[in-house]
Design an enzyme around this catalytic site. Structure first.
Site, short mmCIF file in Angstrom:
data_model
loop_
_atom_site.label_atom_id
_atom_site.label_comp_id
_atom_site.label_asym_id
_atom_site.label_seq_id
_atom_site.Cartn_x
_atom_site.Cartn_y
_atom_site.Cartn_z
N LYS A 71 33.52 38.65 -66.41
CA LYS A 71 32.65 37.92 -67.28
C LYS A 71 33.01 38.24 -68.69
O LYS A 71 32.91 37.26 -69.72
CB LYS A 71 31.15 38.38 -67.06
CG LYS A 71 30.67 37.51 -65.79
CD LYS A 71 28.98 37.96 -65.76
CE LYS A 71 28.61 37.10 -64.59
NZ LYS A 71 27.09 37.24 -64.42
N ASP A 107 23.37 32.82 -67.63
CA ASP A 107 22.51 33.97 -67.41
C ASP A 107 21.12 33.96 -68.03
O ASP A 107 20.14 34.17 -67.53
CB ASP A 107 23.30 35.40 -67.13
CG ASP A 107 24.15 35.33 -66.18
OD1 ASP A 107 24.20 34.62 -65.20
OD2 ASP A 107 25.13 35.99 -66.33
#
Ligand code: ATR
Length: 286
Positions: A71, A107
């Site tokens: 990520k 997210d």
């Protein structure tokens, strides 16, 4: 599902990736909507990230999700970032636009949506206890501060990492008072009394573990608890909070919501309300 010469390809890169529920979750949604997409898992080792991303670009996939441990590392390989991904410094969704790779982070927005849907909690003006200082904590902190939280206290095992988060993000959110402390804060009986929301962003809770000295008995009766862990569905932290009469939620709603948002980024379509969520609940109800 029939794969033809025009089927559009999406996927997820990670290591490990075999445990990911996203392929089934996304493919179930494609089937429900009758759209011609397929979503596949790609196991990509850290040392192969750059070549894998170059390959995906060349293959003109529509986009892909990014999971552990890529990520943060993928950021420097992309052509552009959404403002959130740029601020958070991590990407979980990539859209390929005519060979240009654009990184997003869904997210944080997925977390806020789950917070609202699962706990009827809106961050405006509230005081938050945020456990953890990794990538998931960064997404949550930016989302909460961006949504107007009055105060965020970061509690982390490694105190220096909590302090890094405060120094990095406080200048962007002057209206939110951000501070950090260590896990020993849990030893002070009154510590928990000041918060409206507790969020666990760490993996503590998987394997039924908890934080030593964690005790929610002094929390406000109106406080709510969000645990990003979803396996088990109820962590020891959630159980302790529930036994105090507090409302709790696990991370399934966030997983579904970030998937919904990624789907929208790739296809421009909103998935049918609750398809991803229902799929996840079916998986875990087994
Ligand atoms: P992610 O991107 O999923 O947030 P990460 O960046 O590796 O993952 O961060 C993991 C977080 O969980 C960190 O805050 C970590 O604490 P440290 O900064 O001290 O490493 C926290 N964490 C992981 N295992 C933990 C444990 N057993 N006890 C307390 N905190 C833990």
């Amino acid at each position: 599902m029939v794969i033809t010469g025009t089927t559009k390809v999406l996927g997820i890169i990670g290591s490990p990736v075999a445990h990911s529920l996203s392929p089934q979750m996304q493919n179930t949604t494609f089937a429900a909507l009758g759209v011609d997409y397929i979503y596949v898992p790609f196991h990509v080792l850290p040392e192969d990230l750059a070549t894998a991303v170059a390959g995906l670009r060349t293959l003109s996939v529509v986009g892909f999700n990014v999971t552990i441990p890529h990520k943060t590392a993928i950021v420097s390989l992309l052509d552009d970032l959404s403002p959130e991904a740029d601020l958070i410094g991590a990407v979980n969704t990539v859209k390929c636009e005519e060979r240009r790779l654009v990184g997003f982070n869904t997210d944080g927005s997925g977390f806020l949506r789950s917070l609202s849907e699962d706990l009827a909690c809106e961050p405006q003006g509230i005081s938050v206890l945020l456990i953890g200082a990794g990538g998931a904590a960064r997404s949550a902190l930016v989302a909460l501060a961006g949504a107007g939280a009055a105060a965020i206290t970061v509690v982390n095992r490694t105190m220096e990492k909590g302090a890094v988060l405060v120094n990095r993000f406080q200048p962007f959110f002057p209206a939110t008072f951000i501070k950090s402390t260590g896990l020993n804060a849990f030893e002070q009986p009154a510590f928990m009394g000041g918060f409206d929301l507790l969020v666990n962003t760490t993996s503590v809770g998987m394997n039924m573990t908890s934080f030593p000295k964690f005790n929610p008995s002094s929390m406000k009766p109106s406080a709510v608890v969000y645990d990003m862990v979803y396996a088990p569905l109820e962590t020891p932290l959630m159980l302790a909070a529930r036994q105090q009469g507090l409302r709790t939620a696990n991370g399934l709603g966030m997983l579904a919501a970030q998937g919904d948002e990624a789907f929208f980024i790739w296809t421009g379509r909103k998935p049918e309300q609750g398809v991803m969520r229902k799929f996840l609940l079916t998986q875990y109800a087994k």
